[in-house]
Design a protein around this motif. Structure first.
Motif, PDB file in Angstrom:
ATOM      1  N   GLU A   1      19.018 -21.212  -3.299  1.00 43.41           N
ATOM      2  CA  GLU A   1      20.271 -20.948  -4.659  1.00 43.41           C
ATOM      3  C   GLU A   1      19.469 -20.092  -4.765  1.00 43.41           C
ATOM      4  O   GLU A   1      19.894 -18.741  -5.840  1.00 43.41           O
ATOM      5  CB  GLU A   1      20.325 -22.360  -5.101  1.00 43.41           C
ATOM      6  CG  GLU A   1      21.568 -23.162  -5.139  1.00 43.41           C
ATOM      7  CD  GLU A   1      21.641 -24.463  -5.586  1.00 43.41           C
ATOM      8  OE1 GLU A   1      20.525 -24.608  -5.966  1.00 43.41           O
ATOM      9  OE2 GLU A   1      22.587 -25.083  -5.182  1.00 43.41           O
ATOM     10  N   HIS A   2      17.855 -20.143  -4.988  1.00 48.97           N
ATOM     11  CA  HIS A   2      17.291 -18.797  -5.554  1.00 48.97           C
ATOM     12  C   HIS A   2      16.789 -17.489  -4.820  1.00 48.97           C
ATOM     13  O   HIS A   2      17.215 -16.382  -5.565  1.00 48.97           O
ATOM     14  CB  HIS A   2      15.549 -19.566  -6.382  1.00 48.97           C
ATOM     15  CG  HIS A   2      14.665 -18.937  -6.523  1.00 48.97           C
ATOM     16  ND1 HIS A   2      14.708 -17.499  -7.739  1.00 48.97           N
ATOM     17  CD2 HIS A   2      14.131 -17.109  -5.555  1.00 48.97           C
ATOM     18  CE1 HIS A   2      13.064 -16.816  -7.969  1.00 48.97           C
ATOM     19  NE2 HIS A   2      12.906 -16.702  -6.585  1.00 48.97           N
ATOM     20  N   PHE A   3      16.615 -18.042  -3.466  1.00 44.26           N
ATOM     21  CA  PHE A   3      17.398 -16.854  -2.810  1.00 44.26           C
ATOM     22  C   PHE A   3      18.399 -16.222  -2.500  1.00 44.26           C
ATOM     23  O   PHE A   3      18.101 -15.003  -3.307  1.00 44.26           O
ATOM     24  CB  PHE A   3      16.568 -17.271  -1.701  1.00 44.26           C
ATOM     25  CG  PHE A   3      16.246 -16.156  -0.697  1.00 44.26           C
ATOM     26  CD1 PHE A   3      14.677 -15.219  -0.813  1.00 44.26           C
ATOM     27  CD2 PHE A   3      17.486 -15.564   0.552  1.00 44.26           C
ATOM     28  CE1 PHE A   3      14.760 -14.017   0.469  1.00 44.26           C
ATOM     29  CE2 PHE A   3      17.073 -14.408   1.433  1.00 44.26           C
ATOM     30  CZ  PHE A   3      15.680 -13.481   1.053  1.00 44.26           C
ATOM     31  N   LYS A   4      19.219 -16.394  -2.664  1.00 47.83           N
ATOM     32  CA  LYS A   4      20.223 -16.026  -2.345  1.00 47.83           C
ATOM     33  C   LYS A   4      20.442 -15.427  -3.731  1.00 47.83           C
ATOM     34  O   LYS A   4      21.597 -13.852  -4.146  1.00 47.83           O
ATOM     35  CB  LYS A   4      21.292 -17.049  -2.383  1.00 47.83           C
ATOM     36  CG  LYS A   4      21.646 -17.714  -0.790  1.00 47.83           C
ATOM     37  CD  LYS A   4      22.790 -18.549  -0.365  1.00 47.83           C
ATOM     38  CE  LYS A   4      22.889 -19.389   0.979  1.00 47.83           C
ATOM     39  NZ  LYS A   4      24.098 -20.682   0.669  1.00 47.83           N
ATOM     40  N   GLU A   5      20.540 -16.145  -5.108  1.00 45.04           N
ATOM     41  CA  GLU A   5      20.359 -15.767  -6.475  1.00 45.04           C
ATOM     42  C   GLU A   5      19.724 -14.345  -6.283  1.00 45.04           C
ATOM     43  O   GLU A   5      20.348 -12.943  -6.976  1.00 45.04           O
ATOM     44  CB  GLU A   5      20.830 -16.057  -7.742  1.00 45.04           C
ATOM     45  CG  GLU A   5      20.193 -15.891  -9.223  1.00 45.04           C
ATOM     46  CD  GLU A   5      20.304 -16.614  -9.421  1.00 45.04           C
ATOM     47  OE1 GLU A   5      19.940 -16.179 -10.963  1.00 45.04           O
ATOM     48  OE2 GLU A   5      20.059 -17.946  -9.815  1.00 45.04           O
TER      49      GLU A   5
ATOM     50  N   GLN B   1      19.840 -11.017  -2.723  1.00 44.10           N
ATOM     51  CA  GLN B   1      20.890 -11.316  -1.928  1.00 44.10           C
ATOM     52  C   GLN B   1      20.772  -9.702  -0.578  1.00 44.10           C
ATOM     53  O   GLN B   1      21.647 -10.032  -0.112  1.00 44.10           O
ATOM     54  CB  GLN B   1      22.233 -11.508  -2.557  1.00 44.10           C
ATOM     55  CG  GLN B   1      23.870 -11.426  -1.939  1.00 44.10           C
ATOM     56  CD  GLN B   1      23.846 -12.608  -0.796  1.00 44.10           C
ATOM     57  OE1 GLN B   1      23.334 -13.286  -1.215  1.00 44.10           O
ATOM     58  NE2 GLN B   1      24.002 -12.327   0.401  1.00 44.10           N
ATOM     59  N   ASN B   2      20.524  -8.633  -2.225  1.00 41.13           N
ATOM     60  CA  ASN B   2      20.370  -7.726  -0.838  1.00 41.13           C
ATOM     61  C   ASN B   2      19.387  -7.157   0.247  1.00 41.13           C
ATOM     62  O   ASN B   2      19.576  -6.453   0.854  1.00 41.13           O
ATOM     63  CB  ASN B   2      19.770  -6.302  -2.163  1.00 41.13           C
ATOM     64  CG  ASN B   2      18.172  -6.640  -2.357  1.00 41.13           C
ATOM     65  OD1 ASN B   2      17.732  -8.183  -2.222  1.00 41.13           O
ATOM     66  ND2 ASN B   2      17.275  -5.612  -2.467  1.00 41.13           N
ATOM     67  N   ILE B   3      18.775  -8.569   0.813  1.00 37.70           N
ATOM     68  CA  ILE B   3      18.274  -8.270   1.824  1.00 37.70           C
ATOM     69  C   ILE B   3      18.619  -9.229   3.393  1.00 37.70           C
ATOM     70  O   ILE B   3      18.775  -8.738   4.055  1.00 37.70           O
ATOM     71  CB  ILE B   3      16.884  -8.284   1.383  1.00 37.70           C
ATOM     72  CG1 ILE B   3      16.589 -10.010   1.745  1.00 37.70           C
ATOM     73  CG2 ILE B   3      16.143  -7.491   0.490  1.00 37.70           C
ATOM     74  CD1 ILE B   3      14.837 -10.541   1.699  1.00 37.70           C
ATOM     75  N   VAL B   4      19.716 -10.440   2.882  1.00 41.42           N
ATOM     76  CA  VAL B   4      20.170 -11.290   3.620  1.00 41.42           C
ATOM     77  C   VAL B   4      20.982 -10.687   5.070  1.00 41.42           C
ATOM     78  O   VAL B   4      20.767 -10.936   5.519  1.00 41.42           O
ATOM     79  CB  VAL B   4      21.024 -11.985   2.747  1.00 41.42           C
ATOM     80  CG1 VAL B   4      21.465 -12.955   3.840  1.00 41.42           C
ATOM     81  CG2 VAL B   4      19.877 -12.988   2.345  1.00 41.42           C
TER      82      VAL B   4
END
Length: 599
Positions: free
Chosen positions: A514-518, A521-524
């Motif tokens: 959840e932390h990473f997505k928040e 998200q710009n690199i996913v």
């Protein structure tokens, strides 16, 4: 009969011929004033007359006293007359107290003064008692009004005590006002010392409660155990201790060790409090108390780095850890070295460095930021039954990653053109696995960056934005100039470090995701597209093909001061990931198949 001015002049002209006894007679009768009317008198005669006068009663004093004796009977007098006679006697006493001529009656006057004052007091008591009954005992103004009317009131102690109690009650929230009012009326009062002490305590507490830190409040409580603000001080102390515990949890390895040891030494915190708050254990406190001795017995990391060979074994899979400074890359490497599922070669390449990391791992300490221009390769093997997975674990300086690769000052986009140790390894022929390292506790990292130019070397404070640097790295990987490197990459995954900050193991993975997505998200999307383009993270499952995986990592449970108890669970999990990444080969592209035919 008084002398005329002419007679006085004649007397003065002949004063040294007239017998001393005659001159004394003139003085006694008041014909002349000695020595003013006899300026021509010789010194010898002047002294003789003065000695004679000093040896007998002063006529003026005797006359003044006779006037006092005439009013010395004070029986039955009214208060006004007593007050008038007291003033007359005091006038005599003030006139003759300093000179006290022979036969003076100053002591008699003092005794008379005492008798008159006694009579006055008796009269006043009778009058005052009627007024005292009318005084409002709950009114400071009424009490002080009575004191003003009767300065020598017999109720002075009662007024003193009552006024003090009322002022404290009326100014419960303003001790300074109460003490100032009391001391202005009773500067030498029965409660003057207490009032002064309270005022000092208030002044100090007013500063401490506004600007004081934990240590200042502790010192105030120690200095003023009976302060009227002791309950408030204890409440603030408990509140600040709670805040300090939260600071210990948040900062962990960055929390100043000297602060913690000081708090323990001064008993601001007990060991039990720290243990119950889960910021320390008996073992971690023991390490902190002996940290200097422990560090002396650990190897010098920089010296061990100097022993390392600059080599990278071919026919191995290079495992790269990309991350900005202080994100935990070295901790991941330490964890892998400590895992029983991986065999590290301590002789070749970065063997001395790996041995030093192992010593720090056993001690429960981290080594801090790796030096600039640092690149280490550690040969390792994962044994899988009869198969061996050969690895080069590559660690590079986070500073170099940030400023020589992702955000290099020349704006280069080809790894080959960057010409530093890390990028040369990127361009070799080995298969590769990339891990992008994310520190969830930091967004901006500040550190001292060594700048070298013609003027010399100096440190510059740099701020690194983790989100910006990781996005630039993903963009660089996607540049056509680097496609020959991407073709050798088997996997690109994410490691979220310091995962113990997310709580229990059951919830870490979900919270980290959840932390990473928040935050990232710009690199996913671009990273996933890149992986699919080059068959990175290949999976036969179309829903999983190309998608980076996210893993969490912690060396174990960290405690205040950066002390940890190594727990290999996360390291063992990463070893399995590495084994999987090095046993699954992505399918060859069309041009790769053509090259294979012609070769």
């Amino acid at each position: 009969m008084a002398l005329t001015d002419v007679q006085k002049q004649q007397l003065n002209a002949n004063c040294n011929k007239i017998p001393v006894a005659k001159l004394l007679e003139y003085i006694d009768k008041g014909f002349v004033v000695f020595p003013d009317d006899l300026p021509m008198l010789s010194e010898d005669r002047r002294k003789a007359i003065q000695d004679a006068l000093n040896s007998r009663p002063n006529p003026q004093e005797q006359a003044d006293w006779r006037a006092i004796e005439a009013i010395s009977n004070i029986s039955g007098l009214e208060l006004d007359e007593l007050t008038s006679r007291l003033a007359t006697v005091r006038s005599y006493q003030e006139k003759w107290d300093n000179s006290r001529p022979v036969g003076n009656h100053v002591d008699d006057a003092n005794a008379l003064i005492d008798r008159i004052k006694g009579e006055i007091k008796i009269r006043i008591i009778d009058i005052e008692e009627a007024d005292w009954k009318a005084v409002n005992q709950d009114s400071v103004n009424s009490l002080l009004g009575h004191k003003g009317k009767y300065p020598e009131t017999c109720h002075i102690d009662e007024i003193d005590d009552r006024v003090w109690a009322l002022l404290l009650k009326e100014n419960d929230d303003n001790i300074a006002k109460a003490t100032d009012t009391y001391l202005s009326v009773f500067p030498q009062g029965r409660h003057a010392d207490e009032a002064t002490s309270k005022k000092e305590a208030f002044t100090e507490w007013d500063t401490v409660k506004t600007d004081g830190d934990l240590l200042a409040v502790y010192q105030y409580i120690s200095k003023h155990p009976f302060s009227p603000f002791i309950n408030e001080a204890n409440e603030r102390f408990a509140e600040l201790k709670g805040e300090e515990i939260e600071s210990m949890k948040e900062l962990q390895s960055n929390y100043p060790i000297e602060n913690l040891l000081y708090y323990l030494d001064k008993k601001i915190f007990s060991e039990e409090e720290l243990i119950n708050s889960e910021v320390a254990t008996n073992d971690s406190i023991g390490i902190l108390r002996n940290i200097e001795h422990i560090k002396k017995n650990l190897p010098d990391v920089n010296a061990e780095i100097a022993k390392c060979k600059k080599e990278c074994a071919s026919d191995h899979t290079d495992i790269f850890l990309f991350g900005i400074p202080s994100t935990g890359k070295t901790c991941i490497l330490m964890g892998l070295i400590g895992s029983p599922d991986i065999d590290v070669n301590t002789i070749k390449a970065g063997g001395p460095y790996s041995t030093a990391l192992g010593e720090y791992l056993k001690a429960g300490l981290t080594i801090g930021q790796t030096p600039k221009d640092f690149v280490a390769t550690i040969e390792a093997t994962i044994h899988d039954n009869d198969r061996k997975h050969l690895l080069n674990l590559v660690e590079m300086s986070g500073e170099d990653f940030a400023f020589k690769i992702a955000d290099n000052e020349n704006g280069k986009i080809s790894f080959e053109d960057m010409a530093n140790g890390a990028t040369r390894l990127l361009c070799n022929d080995n298969r590769k696995v990339f891990f992008i390292i994310v520190d969830p506790t930091a967004r901006i990292v500040a550190f001292n960056h060594l700048v070298e130019n013609e003027e010399g070397s100096f440190l510059v404070r740099k701020n690194v934005n983790q989100r910006v640097i990781l996005k630039r790295m993903v963009d660089l990987l996607g540049q056509p100039e680097n496609k020959h490197i991407l073709k050798k990459v088997e996997a690109i995954n994410i490691i979220v470090t310091k995962s113990d900050t997310f709580g229990s193991r059951d919830e870490r993975d979900q919270k980290a995701l959840e932390h990473f997505k928040e935050q990232y998200q710009n690199i996913v999307a671009p990273l996933t597209a890149l992986c699919k383009e080059y068959n990175i993270n290949y999976s036969k499952d179309p829903n999983q093909n190309g998608k980076p995986k996210l893993y969490t990592f912690s060396l174990g449970q960290f405690y205040v001061g950066g002390i940890y108890m190594y727990e290999p669970t996360d390291a063992n999990k990463l070893v399995k990931v590495l084994k999987h990444n090095t046993e699954t080969f992505k399918p060859a592209g069309f041009m790769d198949k053509v090259r294979k035919i012609f070769n």
